[in-house]
Write an enzyme that holds these catalytic residues in place. Structure first.
Site, short mmCIF file in Angstrom:
data_model
loop_
_atom_site.label_atom_id
_atom_site.label_comp_id
_atom_site.label_asym_id
_atom_site.label_seq_id
_atom_site.Cartn_x
_atom_site.Cartn_y
_atom_site.Cartn_z
N HIS A 108 0.99 -1.15 0.24
CA HIS A 108 -0.27 0.09 0.05
C HIS A 108 0.68 1.17 0.04
CE1 HIS A 108 0.89 -0.49 4.27
NE2 HIS A 108 0.78 0.75 4.47
N ASP A 110 0.51 5.31 1.80
CA ASP A 110 -0.23 5.57 3.00
C ASP A 110 -1.12 6.65 2.44
OD1 ASP A 110 1.19 4.08 4.71
OD2 ASP A 110 2.72 5.65 4.91
N HIS A 257 4.93 0.13 0.17
CA HIS A 257 5.43 -0.64 1.32
C HIS A 257 4.59 -1.80 1.94
CE1 HIS A 257 3.33 2.71 3.32
NE2 HIS A 257 3.57 1.89 4.34
N ARG A 272 5.82 7.39 13.70
CA ARG A 272 5.66 8.15 12.21
C ARG A 272 5.18 9.35 12.14
NH1 ARG A 272 1.49 5.10 8.11
NH2 ARG A 272 0.46 6.91 8.59
#
Length: 286
Positions: A108, A110, A257, A272
């Site tokens: 996917h 983000d 990723h 993150r």
């Protein structure tokens, strides 16, 4: 991380060690905890554009240091999965262990469900499992270029819908309609023009893309299945073995990723920060 045959490239400020011919490079000689000069930030940004994901070792950052580094590349966004009472709302904490198996183990990019999906994400390892928990990255420009010419021609100019509820309705225990009130499904080009490099990238993913606009459901599902599978080609990938304090900084416009969830029931804790991007577009002349 296994050694590679290529020699490190030296910029004005640091060394860059390429991970694979297709994607990924490790940067040495930089402390992201410090206030870096504009020149060094510009070199890091160029390395990101060149390699699509870059890595730093031994960067034990506080949340404030992580945010300060990420903000050098743009404004930051707040993820809806972040607790409302968290002191630093721009930090998304991703924690899995004996009571929570990792769920990010699919290819996917983000937040493609946003009208303006993110430029990139900066992920810092707080605690890692004794073995496992690697993250894989795929070059979606090469994924596009490797498609047969007739498929490239077919999808160029087409659009697809991206829907937050496909993943986060269950995770946030909300009905799709509740999420759609704030984050309605968004229509993005299947082939996206990268706003800085001009390269064409394949911009659909199995997590958030629901269907292709103007195709019958069966045809849409079959074509998307083929496009999703392009990221699984090892020849366009790199695999990063985490160490405590390491950072991965990836370009969400250029790569996908996959966070391997092979470490259950061990613990893996990451933090993150995500940099805001702009609305995807396709430029036939780029």
């Amino acid at each position: 991380m296994a050694s590679v045959a290529s020699m490190p490239e030296t910029t004005g400020s640091f060394e860059i060690q390429q991970l694979t011919p297709a994607i990924g490079a490790e940067i040495g000689g930089v402390s992201t905890a410090t206030e870096l000069s504009d020149a060094v930030i510009a070199e890091i940004r160029q390395a990101l554009l060149d390699h699509k994901v870059i890595f730093f070792r031994d960067q034990d950052l506080t949340q404030e240091q992580l945010l300060a580094f990420a903000k050098r590349f743009g404004d930051l966004e707040i993820h809806p999965a972040t607790p409302k009472d968290q002191p630093n709302p721009e930090v998304l904490r991703i924690e899995h262990g004996p009571k929570s198996k990792g769920q990010e183990n699919m290819w996917h990019s983000d937040v493609t469900w946003r009208a303006e999906p993110s430029l990139g994400s900066v992920l810092n390892a707080i605690e890692i499992p004794p073995v496992g928990g690697d993250t894989l990255f795929a070059n979606m420009n090469l994924a596009y270029e490797n498609l047969p010419e007739d498929i490239r021609e077919k999808i160029t100019g087409m659009t697809a819908m991206h829907d937050i509820a496909r993943v986060f309705a269950k995770r946030l225990n909300k009905k799709p309609e509740e999420l759609h009130d704030k984050y309605p499904p968004e229509e993005h080009p299947i082939v996206r023009t990268h706003p800085e490099t001009g390269l064409r990238t394949l911009y659909v993913n199995g997590a958030f893309t629901s269907h292709i606009v103007d195709l019958e459901p069966e045809e849409s599902a079959a074509l998307l299945k083929r496009l999703y599978a392009t990221a699984a080609n090892p020849e366009i990938q790199c695999r990063f073995r985490w160490t405590k304090g390491a950072i991965a900084f990836w370009d969400n416009r250029a790569c996908q990723h996959f966070a391997s969830s092979d470490y259950f029931p061990a613990r893996r804790i990451m933090q993150r920060a995500t940099i805001k991007g702009d609305r995807p577009y396709f430029d036939a002349n780029a």
